[in-house]
Each structure stands twice: as C-alpha cells, then as structure tokens.
Enzyme design. Structure first.
Site, PDB file in Angstrom:
ATOM      1  N   SER A 184      17.543  14.274 -58.597  1.00  0.00           N
ATOM      2  CA  SER A 184      16.841  15.029 -57.567  1.00  0.00           C
ATOM      3  C   SER A 184      15.455  14.442 -57.263  1.00  0.00           C
ATOM      4  O   SER A 184      15.356  13.292 -56.869  1.00  0.00           O
ATOM      5  CB  SER A 184      16.764  16.484 -58.019  1.00  0.00           C
ATOM      6  N   ASP A 355      26.737  19.519 -52.723  1.00  0.00           N
ATOM      7  CA  ASP A 355      25.319  19.595 -53.064  1.00  0.00           C
ATOM      8  C   ASP A 355      24.522  20.180 -51.898  1.00  0.00           C
ATOM      9  O   ASP A 355      24.495  19.619 -50.812  1.00  0.00           O
ATOM     10  CB  ASP A 355      24.809  18.197 -53.415  1.00  0.00           C
ATOM     11  N   HIS A 388      24.424  20.211 -56.951  1.00  0.00           N
ATOM     12  CA  HIS A 388      23.178  19.679 -57.499  1.00  0.00           C
ATOM     13  C   HIS A 388      23.065  19.782 -59.019  1.00  0.00           C
ATOM     14  O   HIS A 388      22.697  18.822 -59.694  1.00  0.00           O
ATOM     15  CB  HIS A 388      22.002  20.399 -56.844  1.00  0.00           C
TER      16      HIS A 388
END
Ligand SMILES: *[C@@H]1O[C@H](CO)[C@@H](O)[C@H](O)[C@H]1NC(C)=O
Ligand SMILES: *[C@@H]1O[C@H](CO)[C@@H](O)[C@H](O)[C@H]1NC(C)=O
Length: 413
Positions: A184, A355, A388
């Site tokens: 991320s 995601d 995610h």
C-alpha cells in the site's frame, strides 16, 4: 451553491494549510544520524510477536535526519538456522501501509506471515514502523502532542524516513544492497523514491510491491472517495488536530459524517475501506482490530486525498501559490515522474481484483510506466479474488504471493 462550496473549500484549505505551514519544518535537519540502540525489549514487537515463536529478534531505534526515532525489528535468520552460520544474508526491508504498523505482518502464524517466511528463506529481515505509529512515537526534540511532530506527508517518508532506514540497514549488514517489500503506502514511497533517483541499482537489489498505489482516482470504494472529498472540503475542522487518529474523538466524528452520505455503508468500515478480502481468518482479523488502526499525520491524509482528487502524482500541494513557491520554487507542487524509474531495477508487483484502494484501473495506469522496463526484471501478478488486506494477512498469502516474492528475490542472487 456550487460556487459557495468552492469558496468554502478554498477558504478552508487556505486556512488549514496556513496553520500546517506555520508550525512546519523547524524539524527539518540535513544530516543523517543512524543511531543504533538495542533496547531491553520486554515490551516491543520482538517480544510480543517474534521471539515467542522461536525466532531471534533484535529491537533497534533508527533516528532520521529530521529527528524521528523509529522502532525497527530485525529477524536475522530463520528458525531452523544453526547459529554461527557466517553466510552473509541479504537484507530485506518490510514496509507496512498507512494507518497500520509493523505488527500487521505478524497476525498470522510463522508459517503464514511474510517476515518469518523471508527469514526462513535465508533473508535478514528488517520490519519498519513508520513515524507516528505505536512503537515509533519518539523524536529527538518534538512531542507527539505538538503540531511540529505531525508536519509531514509521504513526501517526507521518501526524503527523510526511507533514506535513514536504508542507510541504517546497509551499515548494519556490511554495506549490502537492500531488498524491499512494501504494501500500500509502502509501495507509493518506493515508486516515488525510484522516480526521484534515490533508489537505483547501486543501493537497491529488488523491490516487491503488494497492492501498489500511485493513482487513486479510479478508486470505486465510496468511503475512500467521499472521505477524500470531505477531508479536503472540511479541512478547517481539523485545525489543531495534526494527528489523524481514527480512534479519537474528532476523527471519529468526521467518519460519522462520511458514513451519513447516501451510498456509504459503514456497518463494516474495514470492508468498505479495503474491499472484500477473500481470505482472512476470523481470529487473524480480531487480532488485527485489537492493535489497529494506528495514527498517521492529518497532512499525510490530506496528501493522499489530493492524490484521490488529481490524476497526477505530485508532492504535497500547499494550495497557495506563494507557499508552493516557498517550498518548491514553483507555483504548483512538482510531479513525481514515474518515467524516471530505473528500467533495470528488479520489480515484482502483485495486485488484487477486489482491492478497493488499489483499484485495477489505477494499477493498469501505473503499469503503463513499466511497459519499457527490462522484461526479465519485471514480474507482475494479478490475483482476481484478493483485496487490500489479503496481502498483509490472508491465510493463503504464502502460497499465492509470498513464495513468489522470495523466489523473485532469489532469482536476483
Ligand atoms: C548457512 O546458510 C546458508 C544460506 O542461508 C544455508 O544454505 C546453509 O545450509 C547454512 N548452513 C548451516 C550449517 O546451517
Ligand atoms: C507465482 O507462483 C505461482 C505458483 O508457484 C506460479 O504459477 C506463478 O507463475 C507465479 N507468478 C509470478 C508472477 O511470479
């Protein structure tokens, strides 16, 4: 109405930015002080998450040029390693994303979590905790209650934090080049570092980017988009709240406002924010919710919100020409030029079809910058049902992702 909104927007931003700026930058220092300090580690991450599983672990403190004191855990070898093995191991820096800390990597069993899998594969593993998170809240002169402590966005992670980490790890591993795994925001910091020429073949061995983010405009999650819009529009309410703490009153109120928007279902905030994660065990998730979310700076969240609203990747926008001029010598914040990413750095990328933050369309835009990357130095993986958080702690991430990361790193040996 629209005009009024715009005016409010502008006034709010100007006001907010003014305040941010006034208390700014006194913490900037130019020299890099890599201070080593092995703590008696009875209450750090090593003790709570690593040594209990039979791995060696060392607690370090790394002081950045700007005075932030970061907590870093080193797992120097795998569980089954015979001590005294003098084989020089390659270092890997493992970097978490925004609003979490290094402990997210350890939510799963040793057989399933990334740092321990890397250690068992012969790597010397360094787990970073970004400034402002639970174990990294010290500073040489600033207190976390001061605005100065929080006067940073991910720009400073690129210019101040990562250089200190790389310098420290390299010095403590015989000057070796660094392998890096980022998740991320940790991928954005890597991409920006490469775009700025800070990371080259000279100091970096390989880079793995999990849930890569660089562009965020196509993000489909209503909560992200609305939170970004609201944050930018209502920035003034955060006056005097430089710390972005989801667990504390003002930020909680902010999210209640966001959740009141039609189309935003905050019953499950975690899923709303990260996507439908396919493969989290309930126990893992419960453990995660006990320690996360962690704080970031409000400015960092502003900067990310700017990224959501704009299709170019730039440094933090002070939203006032004079202030941008002051900081950057130009009216608008400089762009990170991803075409400058060295074509010969080995890069592994993995992105998921579910995601919510690292949207497939945004990743596709990012991938266009890698069309001319050396073909044998680039490996891109797509996992249709991953979201995610799966990349940090899915029970099957070892089989699907981490094994690929270790074998990609080893191919560069
Ligand atoms: C020493 O480390 C290397 C590389 O990690 C490994 O292949 C080897 O088996 C180790 N030797 C012993 C005696 O543990
Ligand atoms: C990841 O690993 C799987 C299973 O070993 C393999 O089939 C696949 O090609 C790998 N993908 C990448 C991008 O390395």
């Amino acid at each position: 109405m629209a005009f009024l909104g715009l005016m409010t927007n502008f006034a709010a931003l100007t006001f907010c930015v003014l305040v941010l700026v006034t208390h700014n930058y006194q913490a900037q220092a130019s020299t890099l002080v890599g201070k080593k300090n092995i703590q008696s580690s009875s209450n750090g991450l090593c003790a709570s998450s690593v040594t209990i599983h039979g791995y060696k672990c060392q607690e370090y403190e790394v002081t950045t040029g700007a005075g932030y004191i970061l907590s870093v855990q080193r797992i120097p070898e795998g569980r089954s390693q015979v001590s005294g093995n003098v084989t020089k191991k390659e270092p890997v820096v493992v970097q978490h994303g925004v609003l979490v800390d290094g402990s997210t990597w350890f939510m799963n069993s040793p057989e399933q979590n990334l740092p321990m899998i890397l250690a068992d594969n012969g790597f010397d593993v360094w787990v970073v905790n970004t400034r402002g998170t639970k174990f990294s809240r010290k500073h040489t002169s600033l207190d976390t209650s001061s605005e100065g402590y929080w006067a940073w966005s991910w720009d400073e992670l690129v210019t101040d934090e990562m250089p200190a980490i790389f310098d420290f790890v390299s010095k403590n591993t015989g000057g070796q080049k660094i392998n890096y795994v980022g998740h991320s925001l940790g991928t954005l910091v890597a991409l920006a570092s490469m775009a700025e020429g800070r990371w080259t073949k000279d100091n970096v061995k390989s880079v793995a980017l999990l849930s890569p983010i660089a562009y965020l405009t196509r993000m489909t999650t209503p909560i992200g988009a609305i939170a970004a819009r609201t944050l930018l529009a209502e920035g003034y309410t955060f006056l005097g709240i430089p710390e972005f703490d989801l667990k504390a009153y003002p930020i909680l109120e902010f999210f209640k406002g966001v959740c009141a928007n039609p189309g935003v279902n905050c019953d499950d905030l975690f899923t709303a924010a990260t996507g439908e994660n396919c493969c989290l065990q309930q126990s893992t998730f419960n453990q995660f919710m006990e320690v996360e979310p962690q704080s970031s700076s409000t400015r960092n969240m502003f900067h990310l919100a700017q990224t959501v609203r704009s299709d170019t990747l730039t440094k933090f926008d002070f939203f006032r020409p004079d202030l941008n001029m002051l900081h950057y010598g130009q009216l608008f914040p400089p762009e990170y030029d991803l075409t400058k990413i060295p074509k010969d750095i080995p890069i592994f990328m993995s992105y998921g079809g579910k995601d919510a933050l690292s949207d497939v369309a945004d990743v596709k835009k990012l991938l266009r910058y890698f069309e001319n990357h050396d073909a044998n130095k680039l490996s891109v993986q797509f996992i249709a049902n991953y979201a995610h958080a799966d990349y940090m702690m899915a029970y099957n991430a070892k089989d699907l992702v981490y094994n690929n990361v270790t074998s990609f790193f080893k191919r560069q040996w």
